[in-house]
Design an enzyme around this catalytic site. Structure first.
Site, PDB file in Angstrom:
ATOM      1  N   ARG A  17      72.859 -11.919 117.041  1.00 50.39           N
ATOM      2  CA  ARG A  17      72.897 -12.472 115.689  1.00 50.39           C
ATOM      3  C   ARG A  17      72.800 -11.349 114.680  1.00 50.39           C
ATOM      4  NH1 ARG A  17      70.095 -13.289 111.380  1.00 50.39           N
ATOM      5  NH2 ARG A  17      68.198 -12.420 112.265  1.00 50.39           N
ATOM      6  N   PHE A  18      73.562 -11.503 113.619  1.00 54.61           N
ATOM      7  CA  PHE A  18      73.338 -10.707 112.419  1.00 54.61           C
ATOM      8  C   PHE A  18      73.586 -11.612 111.232  1.00 54.61           C
ATOM      9  CE2 PHE A  18      77.475  -9.392 114.231  1.00 54.61           C
ATOM     10  CZ  PHE A  18      78.350  -9.841 113.262  1.00 54.61           C
ATOM     11  N   SER A  19      73.040 -11.219 110.083  1.00 57.52           N
ATOM     12  CA  SER A  19      72.922 -12.138 108.951  1.00 57.52           C
ATOM     13  C   SER A  19      74.129 -12.234 108.047  1.00 57.52           C
ATOM     14  CB  SER A  19      71.731 -11.744 108.073  1.00 57.52           C
ATOM     15  OG  SER A  19      70.552 -11.815 108.824  1.00 57.52           O
ATOM     16  N   SER A  20      74.873 -11.170 107.889  1.00 55.17           N
ATOM     17  CA  SER A  20      75.902 -11.197 106.856  1.00 55.17           C
ATOM     18  C   SER A  20      77.289 -10.888 107.402  1.00 55.17           C
ATOM     19  CB  SER A  20      75.556 -10.207 105.741  1.00 55.17           C
ATOM     20  OG  SER A  20      75.663  -8.880 106.225  1.00 55.17           O
ATOM     21  N   GLN A  74      78.114  -7.229 107.897  1.00 56.77           N
ATOM     22  CA  GLN A  74      77.692  -6.588 109.138  1.00 56.77           C
ATOM     23  C   GLN A  74      78.734  -6.742 110.236  1.00 56.77           C
ATOM     24  OE1 GLN A  74      73.843  -8.660 109.060  1.00 56.77           O
ATOM     25  NE2 GLN A  74      72.904  -6.680 109.480  1.00 56.77           N
TER      26      GLN A  74
END
Length: 190
Positions: A10-13, A16
Protein backbone atom coordinates in the site's frame (compact mmCIF):
# COMPACT_ATOMS: atom_id res chain seq x y z
CA UNK A 1 5.98 -28.03 1.43
CA UNK A 2 6.73 -24.34 2.01
CA UNK A 3 4.34 -22.15 3.94
CA UNK A 4 2.44 -19.67 1.81
CA UNK A 5 3.04 -15.95 2.08
CA UNK A 6 0.87 -13.13 0.84
CA UNK A 7 2.20 -9.65 0.30
CA UNK A 8 0.20 -6.57 1.11
CA UNK A 9 1.42 -3.45 -0.64
CA UNK A 10 0.00 0.00 0.00
CA UNK A 11 0.95 3.57 -0.60
CA UNK A 12 -1.19 6.64 -0.08
CA UNK A 13 -0.98 8.82 -3.14
CA UNK A 14 -1.16 8.56 -6.91
CA UNK A 15 2.15 10.47 -7.06
CA UNK A 16 3.87 7.58 -5.29
CA UNK A 17 2.78 5.31 -8.14
CA UNK A 18 5.26 7.15 -10.35
CA UNK A 19 8.04 6.39 -7.88
CA UNK A 20 9.61 3.17 -6.69
CA UNK A 21 7.25 2.21 -3.85
CA UNK A 22 5.47 -0.68 -5.62
CA UNK A 23 8.65 -2.28 -6.95
CA UNK A 24 10.49 -1.78 -3.66
CA UNK A 25 7.75 -3.36 -1.53
CA UNK A 26 7.24 -6.28 -3.93
CA UNK A 27 10.97 -6.97 -4.22
CA UNK A 28 11.37 -6.90 -0.43
CA UNK A 29 8.52 -9.44 -0.04
CA UNK A 30 10.08 -11.71 -2.68
CA UNK A 31 13.49 -11.48 -1.01
CA UNK A 32 12.02 -12.31 2.41
CA UNK A 33 10.22 -15.36 1.03
CA UNK A 34 13.37 -16.58 -0.69
CA UNK A 35 15.43 -16.16 2.49
CA UNK A 36 12.85 -17.89 4.72
CA UNK A 37 11.75 -20.72 2.43
CA UNK A 38 8.23 -19.34 1.90
CA UNK A 39 6.18 -19.51 -1.26
CA UNK A 40 4.95 -16.05 -2.24
CA UNK A 41 1.41 -16.47 -3.51
CA UNK A 42 0.66 -14.86 -6.87
CA UNK A 43 -2.39 -13.12 -5.43
CA UNK A 44 -0.70 -10.22 -3.71
CA UNK A 45 -3.05 -7.69 -2.19
CA UNK A 46 -2.56 -4.07 -3.15
CA UNK A 47 -3.95 -0.67 -2.30
CA UNK A 48 -2.15 1.69 -4.62
CA UNK A 49 -2.92 5.32 -3.94
CA UNK A 50 -5.25 4.46 -1.05
CA UNK A 51 -5.13 6.09 2.37
CA UNK A 52 -5.18 3.91 5.47
CA UNK A 53 -5.98 6.85 7.77
CA UNK A 54 -9.74 6.58 7.41
CA UNK A 55 -9.78 2.85 6.68
CA UNK A 56 -10.34 3.17 2.93
CA UNK A 57 -8.02 0.19 2.51
CA UNK A 58 -10.36 -2.10 4.50
CA UNK A 59 -13.49 -1.81 2.35
CA UNK A 60 -14.59 -4.98 0.57
CA UNK A 61 -13.25 -3.78 -2.79
CA UNK A 62 -9.83 -2.77 -1.45
CA UNK A 63 -6.72 -4.93 -1.25
CA UNK A 64 -6.63 -5.31 2.53
CA UNK A 65 -10.40 -5.73 2.62
CA UNK A 66 -10.07 -8.60 0.14
CA UNK A 67 -7.31 -10.15 2.23
CA UNK A 68 -9.50 -9.96 5.36
CA UNK A 69 -12.40 -11.55 3.44
CA UNK A 70 -10.07 -14.31 2.22
CA UNK A 71 -9.06 -14.96 5.85
CA UNK A 72 -12.70 -15.07 6.96
CA UNK A 73 -13.51 -17.56 4.19
CA UNK A 74 -10.72 -19.87 5.35
CA UNK A 75 -8.74 -19.66 2.09
CA UNK A 76 -5.90 -18.05 4.04
CA UNK A 77 -5.21 -19.18 7.55
CA UNK A 78 -3.17 -21.30 9.92
CA UNK A 79 0.51 -21.28 8.98
CA UNK A 80 0.22 -18.63 6.26
CA UNK A 81 2.15 -15.35 6.33
CA UNK A 82 1.19 -11.77 5.60
CA UNK A 83 4.22 -9.75 4.54
CA UNK A 84 4.07 -5.97 4.78
CA UNK A 85 6.71 -3.28 4.68
CA UNK A 86 5.61 -1.79 8.01
CA UNK A 87 2.54 -1.83 10.24
CA UNK A 88 1.65 1.66 9.04
CA UNK A 89 1.06 0.21 5.56
CA UNK A 90 -1.76 -1.87 7.04
CA UNK A 91 -3.43 0.82 9.11
CA UNK A 92 -3.11 4.45 10.11
CA UNK A 93 -6.41 4.47 11.94
CA UNK A 94 -6.78 5.10 15.67
CA UNK A 95 -4.73 2.59 17.65
CA UNK A 96 -7.76 0.66 19.00
CA UNK A 97 -9.07 0.11 15.46
CA UNK A 98 -5.63 -0.81 14.11
CA UNK A 99 -4.99 -3.17 17.03
CA UNK A 100 -8.32 -4.99 16.55
CA UNK A 101 -7.52 -5.50 12.87
CA UNK A 102 -3.98 -6.68 13.70
CA UNK A 103 -5.18 -9.14 16.37
CA UNK A 104 -7.99 -10.35 14.08
CA UNK A 105 -5.44 -11.35 11.44
CA UNK A 106 -3.31 -13.11 14.05
CA UNK A 107 -6.40 -14.96 15.34
CA UNK A 108 -6.61 -16.83 12.01
CA UNK A 109 -3.19 -18.33 12.71
CA UNK A 110 -1.48 -16.00 10.25
CA UNK A 111 2.00 -14.68 10.96
CA UNK A 112 2.48 -10.99 10.15
CA UNK A 113 5.99 -10.03 9.06
CA UNK A 114 7.09 -6.39 8.93
CA UNK A 115 10.07 -5.99 6.66
CA UNK A 116 11.29 -2.59 7.89
CA UNK A 117 12.17 -3.94 11.33
CA UNK A 118 12.24 -7.69 10.66
CA UNK A 119 9.53 -8.39 13.25
CA UNK A 120 7.33 -11.47 13.18
CA UNK A 121 4.01 -11.34 14.98
CA UNK A 122 1.92 -14.42 15.64
CA UNK A 123 -0.41 -15.82 18.27
CA UNK A 124 2.57 -16.54 20.52
CA UNK A 125 4.10 -13.04 20.28
CA UNK A 126 5.37 -11.88 23.63
CA UNK A 127 4.16 -8.80 25.47
CA UNK A 128 7.15 -6.70 24.42
CA UNK A 129 6.46 -7.30 20.72
CA UNK A 130 2.79 -6.40 21.18
CA UNK A 131 3.72 -3.21 23.02
CA UNK A 132 6.09 -2.31 20.19
CA UNK A 133 3.33 -2.94 17.64
CA UNK A 134 0.90 -0.72 19.57
CA UNK A 135 3.54 2.03 19.71
CA UNK A 136 4.07 1.81 15.94
CA UNK A 137 0.30 1.94 15.35
CA UNK A 138 -0.08 4.95 17.64
CA UNK A 139 2.78 6.77 15.90
CA UNK A 140 1.27 6.08 12.47
CA UNK A 141 -2.11 7.42 13.57
CA UNK A 142 -0.58 10.52 15.17
CA UNK A 143 1.47 11.29 12.05
CA UNK A 144 -1.59 11.03 9.83
CA UNK A 145 -3.77 13.01 12.23
CA UNK A 146 -1.16 15.77 12.36
CA UNK A 147 -0.92 15.89 8.55
CA UNK A 148 -4.71 16.01 8.25
CA UNK A 149 -4.92 18.81 10.81
CA UNK A 150 -2.25 20.85 9.02
CA UNK A 151 -3.88 20.34 5.64
CA UNK A 152 -7.29 21.31 7.01
CA UNK A 153 -5.81 24.47 8.59
CA UNK A 154 -4.09 25.37 5.33
CA UNK A 155 -7.31 25.08 3.33
CA UNK A 156 -9.28 26.95 6.01
CA UNK A 157 -6.71 29.75 5.80
CA UNK A 158 -6.95 29.86 1.98
CA UNK A 159 -10.76 30.02 2.13
CA UNK A 160 -10.64 32.74 4.78
CA UNK A 161 -8.20 34.80 2.71
CA UNK A 162 -10.49 34.46 -0.30
CA UNK A 163 -13.50 35.56 1.75
CA UNK A 164 -11.80 38.63 3.21
CA UNK A 165 -10.24 39.64 -0.13
CA UNK A 166 -6.60 39.17 0.84
CA UNK A 167 -6.07 36.31 -1.60
CA UNK A 168 -6.48 35.78 -5.30
CA UNK A 169 -9.81 34.46 -6.50
CA UNK A 170 -8.90 30.81 -6.68
CA UNK A 171 -6.25 28.59 -5.16
CA UNK A 172 -6.40 26.21 -8.08
CA UNK A 173 -6.64 26.41 -11.84
CA UNK A 174 -8.86 23.33 -11.99
CA UNK A 175 -12.17 24.25 -13.51
CA UNK A 176 -14.84 22.97 -15.88
CA UNK A 177 -13.54 22.83 -19.45
CA UNK A 178 -15.46 25.98 -20.48
CA UNK A 179 -13.72 28.14 -17.86
CA UNK A 180 -10.13 29.35 -17.66
CA UNK A 181 -8.53 31.19 -14.76
CA UNK A 182 -7.18 34.64 -15.72
CA UNK A 183 -3.43 35.25 -15.54
CA UNK A 184 -3.80 37.33 -12.38
CA UNK A 185 -6.00 34.57 -10.90
CA UNK A 186 -8.76 37.01 -9.99
CA UNK A 187 -11.47 36.04 -12.47
CA UNK A 188 -12.75 33.17 -14.55
CA UNK A 189 -12.80 33.57 -18.33
CA UNK A 190 -15.43 31.80 -20.40
Amino acid sequence: MNNRAFSYIRFSSKQQARGDSLRRQLQAAQDYCHQHNLTLDDSSFRDLGVSAYKGHNTTEDSGLGQFLATCASGKVGQGDYLIIESLDRMSRQHVQTALRQFLNILSYGITIVTLMDGKKYDQQSDTTDLIISITIMARAYEESATKAKRLRASWDNKRQRMEDGTAVLKNTSLAPHWLKLSEDRTTWLV
